[in-house]
Design a protein around this motif. Structure first.
Motif, PDB file in Angstrom:
ATOM      1  N   ALA A  61      12.639  -8.077   7.637  1.00 23.35           N
ATOM      2  CA  ALA A  61      11.579  -7.198   8.155  1.00 23.35           C
ATOM      3  C   ALA A  61      11.897  -6.728   9.567  1.00 23.35           C
ATOM      4  O   ALA A  61      11.691  -5.560   9.913  1.00 23.35           O
ATOM      5  N   LEU A  62      12.406  -7.608  10.393  1.00 26.71           N
ATOM      6  CA  LEU A  62      12.732  -7.234  11.777  1.00 26.71           C
ATOM      7  C   LEU A  62      13.845  -6.194  11.829  1.00 26.71           C
ATOM      8  O   LEU A  62      13.785  -5.258  12.633  1.00 26.71           O
ATOM      9  N   LEU A  63      14.845  -6.328  10.987  1.00 29.79           N
ATOM     10  CA  LEU A  63      15.955  -5.379  10.998  1.00 29.79           C
ATOM     11  C   LEU A  63      15.522  -4.007  10.485  1.00 29.79           C
ATOM     12  O   LEU A  63      16.038  -2.984  10.923  1.00 29.79           O
ATOM     13  N   GLU A  64      14.568  -3.978   9.555  1.00 22.67           N
ATOM     14  CA  GLU A  64      14.120  -2.695   9.032  1.00 22.67           C
ATOM     15  C   GLU A  64      13.080  -2.050   9.950  1.00 22.67           C
ATOM     16  O   GLU A  64      13.083  -0.838  10.153  1.00 22.67           O
ATOM     17  N   GLU A  65      12.180  -2.846  10.507  1.00 24.46           N
ATOM     18  CA  GLU A  65      11.125  -2.302  11.357  1.00 24.46           C
ATOM     19  C   GLU A  65      11.581  -2.110  12.805  1.00 24.46           C
ATOM     20  O   GLU A  65      11.077  -1.216  13.508  1.00 24.46           O
ATOM     21  N   ARG A  66      12.499  -2.986  13.268  1.00 23.69           N
ATOM     22  CA  ARG A  66      12.973  -2.951  14.660  1.00 23.69           C
ATOM     23  C   ARG A  66      11.811  -3.008  15.654  1.00 23.69           C
ATOM     24  O   ARG A  66      11.829  -2.379  16.704  1.00 23.69           O
ATOM     25  N   ASN A  67      10.810  -3.787  15.282  1.00 20.17           N
ATOM     26  CA  ASN A  67       9.605  -3.920  16.099  1.00 20.17           C
ATOM     27  C   ASN A  67       8.880  -5.174  15.639  1.00 20.17           C
ATOM     28  O   ASN A  67       8.562  -5.304  14.454  1.00 20.17           O
ATOM     29  N   VAL A  68       8.611  -6.073  16.566  1.00 19.20           N
ATOM     30  CA  VAL A  68       7.992  -7.353  16.209  1.00 19.20           C
ATOM     31  C   VAL A  68       6.586  -7.147  15.664  1.00 19.20           C
ATOM     32  O   VAL A  68       6.183  -7.773  14.677  1.00 19.20           O
ATOM     33  N   THR A  69       5.813  -6.248  16.278  1.00 22.80           N
ATOM     34  CA  THR A  69       4.434  -6.023  15.838  1.00 22.80           C
ATOM     35  C   THR A  69       4.389  -5.480  14.413  1.00 22.80           C
ATOM     36  O   THR A  69       3.614  -5.951  13.572  1.00 22.80           O
ATOM     37  N   ARG A  70       5.236  -4.475  14.129  1.00 24.80           N
ATOM     38  CA  ARG A  70       5.241  -3.908  12.774  1.00 24.80           C
ATOM     39  C   ARG A  70       5.771  -4.914  11.753  1.00 24.80           C
ATOM     40  O   ARG A  70       5.286  -4.972  10.619  1.00 24.80           O
ATOM     41  N   ALA A  71       6.776  -5.685  12.139  1.00 21.41           N
ATOM     42  CA  ALA A  71       7.301  -6.708  11.229  1.00 21.41           C
ATOM     43  C   ALA A  71       6.229  -7.749  10.919  1.00 21.41           C
ATOM     44  O   ALA A  71       6.097  -8.196   9.779  1.00 21.41           O
ATOM     45  N   ALA A  72       5.457  -8.111  11.926  1.00 21.32           N
ATOM     46  CA  ALA A  72       4.380  -9.084  11.721  1.00 21.32           C
ATOM     47  C   ALA A  72       3.338  -8.550  10.742  1.00 21.32           C
ATOM     48  O   ALA A  72       2.870  -9.268   9.845  1.00 21.32           O
ATOM     49  N   ALA A  73       2.975  -7.271  10.903  1.00 17.50           N
ATOM     50  CA  ALA A  73       1.996  -6.671   9.986  1.00 17.50           C
ATOM     51  C   ALA A  73       2.536  -6.641   8.567  1.00 17.50           C
ATOM     52  O   ALA A  73       1.809  -6.903   7.598  1.00 17.50           O
ATOM     53  N   ARG A  74       3.800  -6.329   8.429  1.00 15.19           N
ATOM     54  CA  ARG A  74       4.424  -6.269   7.100  1.00 15.19           C
ATOM     55  C   ARG A  74       4.460  -7.632   6.436  1.00 15.19           C
ATOM     56  O   ARG A  74       4.295  -7.742   5.210  1.00 15.19           O
TER      57      ARG A  74
END
Length: 301
Positions: free
Chosen positions: A17-30
Protein backbone atom coordinates in the motif's frame (compact mmCIF):
# COMPACT_ATOMS: atom_id res chain seq x y z
CA UNK A 1 20.89 -10.49 8.37
CA UNK A 2 17.08 -10.30 7.96
CA UNK A 3 15.00 -13.46 8.22
CA UNK A 4 11.57 -14.17 6.74
CA UNK A 5 10.34 -15.21 10.19
CA UNK A 6 10.65 -11.58 11.29
CA UNK A 7 8.38 -10.24 8.52
CA UNK A 8 4.65 -10.91 8.79
CA UNK A 9 2.00 -10.67 6.10
CA UNK A 10 0.58 -7.43 7.50
CA UNK A 11 3.92 -5.72 6.93
CA UNK A 12 3.98 -6.93 3.33
CA UNK A 13 0.46 -5.60 2.81
CA UNK A 14 1.51 -2.29 4.36
CA UNK A 15 4.58 -2.12 2.11
CA UNK A 16 2.40 -2.81 -0.94
CA UNK A 17 0.00 0.00 0.00
CA UNK A 18 2.80 2.43 0.83
CA UNK A 19 4.58 1.85 -2.48
CA UNK A 20 1.38 2.37 -4.47
CA UNK A 21 0.01 5.31 -2.49
CA UNK A 22 3.37 6.95 -1.62
CA UNK A 23 1.58 8.58 1.29
CA UNK A 24 1.19 7.28 4.84
CA UNK A 25 -2.26 8.82 5.34
CA UNK A 26 -3.70 7.36 2.13
CA UNK A 27 -2.08 3.98 2.80
CA UNK A 28 -3.62 3.96 6.27
CA UNK A 29 -7.08 4.68 4.84
CA UNK A 30 -6.66 1.91 2.29
CA UNK A 31 -5.62 -0.57 4.99
CA UNK A 32 -8.35 0.64 7.40
CA UNK A 33 -5.66 1.43 9.97
CA UNK A 34 -4.67 4.56 11.85
CA UNK A 35 -1.90 6.78 10.53
CA UNK A 36 0.32 6.15 13.60
CA UNK A 37 -0.07 2.39 13.07
CA UNK A 38 1.08 2.62 9.45
CA UNK A 39 3.91 4.99 10.42
CA UNK A 40 5.04 2.33 12.88
CA UNK A 41 4.88 -0.31 10.14
CA UNK A 42 6.99 1.90 7.87
CA UNK A 43 9.57 2.21 10.63
CA UNK A 44 9.69 -1.58 11.01
CA UNK A 45 10.01 -2.02 7.25
CA UNK A 46 12.89 0.44 7.16
CA UNK A 47 14.61 -1.50 9.90
CA UNK A 48 13.96 -4.86 8.25
CA UNK A 49 15.24 -3.84 4.81
CA UNK A 50 17.87 -1.45 6.15
CA UNK A 51 16.54 1.06 3.64
CA UNK A 52 14.45 4.26 3.91
CA UNK A 53 11.79 2.74 1.59
CA UNK A 54 10.17 6.17 1.01
CA UNK A 55 12.01 9.48 0.98
CA UNK A 56 10.59 12.99 0.88
CA UNK A 57 11.24 14.99 -2.30
CA UNK A 58 9.85 18.13 -3.92
CA UNK A 59 7.40 15.86 -5.76
CA UNK A 60 6.25 14.18 -2.55
CA UNK A 61 7.23 10.82 -1.05
CA UNK A 62 9.17 8.70 -3.56
CA UNK A 63 10.38 5.08 -3.27
CA UNK A 64 14.07 4.36 -3.06
CA UNK A 65 15.67 2.23 -5.75
CA UNK A 66 15.48 -0.81 -3.47
CA UNK A 67 11.79 -0.22 -2.75
CA UNK A 68 10.93 0.42 -6.42
CA UNK A 69 12.51 -2.93 -7.32
CA UNK A 70 10.22 -4.63 -4.78
CA UNK A 71 6.98 -3.17 -6.19
CA UNK A 72 6.30 -5.59 -9.06
CA UNK A 73 7.16 -8.89 -7.30
CA UNK A 74 5.30 -7.68 -4.22
CA UNK A 75 2.14 -7.00 -6.28
CA UNK A 76 2.39 -10.51 -7.68
CA UNK A 77 2.86 -12.04 -4.22
CA UNK A 78 -0.11 -10.14 -2.77
CA UNK A 79 -2.26 -11.25 -5.71
CA UNK A 80 -1.27 -14.88 -5.22
CA UNK A 81 -2.00 -14.71 -1.49
CA UNK A 82 -5.43 -13.20 -2.17
CA UNK A 83 -6.11 -16.07 -4.57
CA UNK A 84 -5.26 -18.59 -1.83
CA UNK A 85 -8.05 -17.34 0.42
CA UNK A 86 -10.69 -17.16 -2.29
CA UNK A 87 -13.19 -19.99 -2.80
CA UNK A 88 -11.88 -22.67 -5.13
CA UNK A 89 -14.66 -21.88 -7.59
CA UNK A 90 -17.66 -19.64 -7.91
CA UNK A 91 -21.00 -19.73 -9.70
CA UNK A 92 -21.26 -16.81 -12.16
CA UNK A 93 -25.07 -16.80 -11.94
CA UNK A 94 -24.74 -16.03 -8.21
CA UNK A 95 -21.93 -13.49 -8.58
CA UNK A 96 -22.56 -10.06 -7.09
CA UNK A 97 -19.77 -7.76 -8.16
CA UNK A 98 -19.12 -4.41 -9.80
CA UNK A 99 -16.59 -4.49 -12.63
CA UNK A 100 -14.92 -1.16 -13.42
CA UNK A 101 -13.57 -0.77 -16.95
CA UNK A 102 -11.61 2.22 -18.23
CA UNK A 103 -11.52 3.24 -21.90
CA UNK A 104 -9.53 5.98 -23.60
CA UNK A 105 -10.92 5.89 -27.15
CA UNK A 106 -13.84 4.45 -29.12
CA UNK A 107 -13.79 1.15 -27.21
CA UNK A 108 -17.33 1.35 -25.84
CA UNK A 109 -18.91 0.53 -29.20
CA UNK A 110 -16.64 -2.38 -30.03
CA UNK A 111 -15.96 -3.74 -26.54
CA UNK A 112 -18.29 -2.27 -23.94
CA UNK A 113 -21.62 -3.05 -25.56
CA UNK A 114 -20.98 -6.76 -26.34
CA UNK A 115 -19.34 -7.29 -22.94
CA UNK A 116 -22.24 -5.70 -21.02
CA UNK A 117 -24.75 -7.81 -22.94
CA UNK A 118 -22.85 -11.05 -22.29
CA UNK A 119 -22.35 -10.22 -18.62
CA UNK A 120 -26.10 -9.78 -18.12
CA UNK A 121 -26.64 -13.24 -19.57
CA UNK A 122 -23.99 -15.05 -17.52
CA UNK A 123 -24.05 -13.07 -14.27
CA UNK A 124 -27.31 -11.10 -14.01
CA UNK A 125 -26.47 -9.87 -10.49
CA UNK A 126 -23.14 -8.40 -11.58
CA UNK A 127 -22.83 -4.78 -12.69
CA UNK A 128 -20.32 -2.98 -14.88
CA UNK A 129 -19.24 0.67 -14.88
CA UNK A 130 -17.31 2.27 -17.74
CA UNK A 131 -15.01 5.24 -17.17
CA UNK A 132 -13.31 7.66 -19.53
CA UNK A 133 -9.59 7.35 -18.93
CA UNK A 134 -6.41 9.22 -19.74
CA UNK A 135 -3.27 7.25 -20.57
CA UNK A 136 -1.22 8.85 -17.80
CA UNK A 137 -3.63 7.69 -15.08
CA UNK A 138 -4.25 4.16 -16.36
CA UNK A 139 -1.52 2.31 -14.48
CA UNK A 140 -2.17 4.15 -11.22
CA UNK A 141 -5.93 3.44 -11.23
CA UNK A 142 -5.39 -0.23 -12.06
CA UNK A 143 -2.73 -0.55 -9.35
CA UNK A 144 -5.05 0.95 -6.73
CA UNK A 145 -8.03 -1.17 -7.72
CA UNK A 146 -10.01 1.86 -8.86
CA UNK A 147 -10.29 0.02 -12.18
CA UNK A 148 -10.33 -3.71 -12.88
CA UNK A 149 -9.27 -3.48 -16.50
CA UNK A 150 -8.68 -0.99 -19.29
CA UNK A 151 -9.23 -1.04 -23.04
CA UNK A 152 -6.76 0.90 -25.17
CA UNK A 153 -4.79 0.94 -28.39
CA UNK A 154 -1.34 -0.63 -28.16
CA UNK A 155 0.35 2.76 -28.56
CA UNK A 156 -1.39 4.05 -25.43
CA UNK A 157 -0.59 1.05 -23.21
CA UNK A 158 1.89 1.50 -20.33
CA UNK A 159 4.75 -0.98 -20.49
CA UNK A 160 4.36 -2.47 -17.01
CA UNK A 161 0.76 -3.68 -17.34
CA UNK A 162 -0.30 -7.15 -18.35
CA UNK A 163 -2.29 -7.26 -21.56
CA UNK A 164 -3.96 -9.40 -24.18
CA UNK A 165 -4.73 -8.49 -27.76
CA UNK A 166 -8.47 -8.31 -28.41
CA UNK A 167 -8.38 -7.58 -32.14
CA UNK A 168 -6.61 -5.62 -34.86
CA UNK A 169 -8.28 -2.43 -36.03
CA UNK A 170 -8.09 -0.78 -39.43
CA UNK A 171 -9.01 2.73 -40.50
CA UNK A 172 -11.70 3.71 -43.00
CA UNK A 173 -13.16 6.97 -44.25
CA UNK A 174 -16.71 7.63 -43.00
CA UNK A 175 -19.24 10.14 -44.34
CA UNK A 176 -22.98 10.67 -44.50
CA UNK A 177 -25.16 8.75 -46.92
CA UNK A 178 -25.80 10.87 -50.01
CA UNK A 179 -22.59 12.90 -49.62
CA UNK A 180 -21.64 14.54 -52.97
CA UNK A 181 -18.17 12.95 -52.93
CA UNK A 182 -19.80 9.53 -53.38
CA UNK A 183 -20.57 10.58 -56.98
CA UNK A 184 -16.91 11.40 -57.68
CA UNK A 185 -13.93 9.26 -58.51
CA UNK A 186 -12.38 8.31 -55.17
CA UNK A 187 -8.68 9.17 -55.41
CA UNK A 188 -6.02 10.57 -53.14
CA UNK A 189 -6.59 14.05 -54.55
CA UNK A 190 -10.34 13.74 -54.00
CA UNK A 191 -9.66 12.73 -50.41
CA UNK A 192 -7.35 15.71 -49.81
CA UNK A 193 -9.91 18.19 -51.17
CA UNK A 194 -12.45 17.26 -48.47
CA UNK A 195 -12.90 18.81 -45.01
CA UNK A 196 -12.56 16.55 -41.98
CA UNK A 197 -13.44 16.08 -38.34
CA UNK A 198 -10.63 14.45 -36.36
CA UNK A 199 -10.87 12.31 -33.25
CA UNK A 200 -8.05 13.42 -30.93
CA UNK A 201 -7.13 10.97 -28.17
CA UNK A 202 -5.68 13.71 -25.97
CA UNK A 203 -7.90 16.56 -27.16
CA UNK A 204 -7.26 19.73 -29.13
CA UNK A 205 -5.12 18.31 -31.93
CA UNK A 206 -5.84 18.96 -35.62
CA UNK A 207 -3.31 16.44 -36.93
CA UNK A 208 -2.92 12.74 -36.40
CA UNK A 209 -1.65 9.50 -37.93
CA UNK A 210 -3.48 10.19 -41.20
CA UNK A 211 -1.71 13.52 -41.61
CA UNK A 212 1.66 11.92 -40.99
CA UNK A 213 0.96 9.37 -43.72
CA UNK A 214 -0.16 12.11 -46.10
CA UNK A 215 2.98 14.13 -45.38
CA UNK A 216 5.09 11.18 -46.54
CA UNK A 217 3.28 11.47 -49.88
CA UNK A 218 3.71 15.24 -50.05
CA UNK A 219 -0.02 15.73 -49.43
CA UNK A 220 -2.18 17.36 -46.77
CA UNK A 221 -5.84 17.75 -45.84
CA UNK A 222 -7.97 20.30 -43.97
CA UNK A 223 -9.25 19.38 -40.50
CA UNK A 224 -11.93 21.85 -39.44
CA UNK A 225 -13.12 20.19 -36.23
CA UNK A 226 -11.36 18.27 -33.45
CA UNK A 227 -13.25 16.25 -30.82
CA UNK A 228 -11.93 14.08 -28.00
CA UNK A 229 -15.04 11.93 -27.73
CA UNK A 230 -15.07 9.55 -30.72
CA UNK A 231 -18.72 8.71 -30.08
CA UNK A 232 -19.66 12.20 -31.29
CA UNK A 233 -18.25 11.65 -34.77
CA UNK A 234 -21.11 9.64 -36.35
CA UNK A 235 -23.68 12.28 -35.40
CA UNK A 236 -21.43 15.08 -36.68
CA UNK A 237 -21.03 13.29 -40.01
CA UNK A 238 -24.77 12.74 -40.43
CA UNK A 239 -25.43 16.47 -40.01
CA UNK A 240 -22.67 17.86 -42.23
CA UNK A 241 -20.49 17.30 -45.28
CA UNK A 242 -17.49 16.55 -43.10
CA UNK A 243 -15.54 13.31 -43.54
CA UNK A 244 -13.65 11.40 -40.85
CA UNK A 245 -10.92 8.78 -40.79
CA UNK A 246 -12.08 6.43 -38.05
CA UNK A 247 -11.54 2.88 -36.78
CA UNK A 248 -13.79 0.57 -38.81
CA UNK A 249 -15.68 -0.67 -35.75
CA UNK A 250 -16.83 2.84 -34.91
CA UNK A 251 -19.32 2.69 -37.77
CA UNK A 252 -22.20 0.42 -36.84
CA UNK A 253 -24.93 -1.08 -38.98
CA UNK A 254 -27.86 1.32 -39.06
CA UNK A 255 -25.73 4.44 -38.43
CA UNK A 256 -26.85 5.88 -41.80
CA UNK A 257 -23.23 6.39 -42.76
CA UNK A 258 -21.31 5.45 -45.89
CA UNK A 259 -17.72 4.25 -45.80
CA UNK A 260 -14.85 4.40 -48.28
CA UNK A 261 -11.42 2.76 -48.17
CA UNK A 262 -8.49 5.06 -47.58
CA UNK A 263 -6.83 5.92 -50.91
CA UNK A 264 -3.38 5.41 -49.38
CA UNK A 265 -1.67 2.86 -47.16
CA UNK A 266 -2.35 3.36 -43.46
CA UNK A 267 -1.26 1.02 -40.66
CA UNK A 268 -3.92 -0.10 -38.24
CA UNK A 269 -3.39 -0.86 -34.57
CA UNK A 270 -4.03 -3.55 -31.97
CA UNK A 271 -6.76 -3.04 -29.39
CA UNK A 272 -5.66 -4.42 -26.00
CA UNK A 273 -7.25 -5.54 -22.76
CA UNK A 274 -4.97 -4.38 -19.92
CA UNK A 275 -4.83 -5.20 -16.22
CA UNK A 276 -2.45 -4.91 -13.28
CA UNK A 277 -0.33 -7.61 -11.71
CA UNK A 278 -2.32 -7.28 -8.47
CA UNK A 279 -5.43 -8.76 -10.09
CA UNK A 280 -3.75 -11.24 -12.41
CA UNK A 281 -4.42 -14.32 -10.24
CA UNK A 282 -7.85 -13.27 -8.96
CA UNK A 283 -10.34 -15.96 -10.00
CA UNK A 284 -13.26 -13.58 -10.55
CA UNK A 285 -11.09 -11.13 -12.47
CA UNK A 286 -9.77 -13.93 -14.66
CA UNK A 287 -13.34 -14.98 -15.41
CA UNK A 288 -14.36 -11.40 -16.19
CA UNK A 289 -11.45 -10.95 -18.61
CA UNK A 290 -12.36 -14.21 -20.35
CA UNK A 291 -15.99 -13.10 -20.76
CA UNK A 292 -14.89 -9.74 -22.16
CA UNK A 293 -12.47 -11.31 -24.62
CA UNK A 294 -15.03 -13.88 -25.74
CA UNK A 295 -17.80 -11.31 -26.18
CA UNK A 296 -15.58 -9.11 -28.36
CA UNK A 297 -14.43 -12.00 -30.54
CA UNK A 298 -17.99 -13.24 -31.09
CA UNK A 299 -19.11 -9.71 -31.91
CA UNK A 300 -16.40 -9.41 -34.55
CA UNK A 301 -17.53 -12.51 -36.47
Amino acid sequence: MSHLNNLDLNLLKALHALLEERNVTRAAARLSLSQPAVSGMLARLRQYFDDPILVRTAQGMMPTNRAAALAEPLARIIGEIETLVQPAEFVPAELEAVFKIGTIDNSFHSVGIPFAAKLQTLAPNARVAFFNLRREEMEDKLAKGELDAAIAAHVAAPDRLRYKKLYHENFICALREGHPVLQQEWTLDTFCRQTFVLGSFYGGSFTGATDRELAKLGKSRRVALSVQNFALIPDLLRQSDLLAVVPSRLVQHGDRLATLPLPFASPGYDKLLLWHERSHFDVVQQWMRGVLEGAVQRGAT
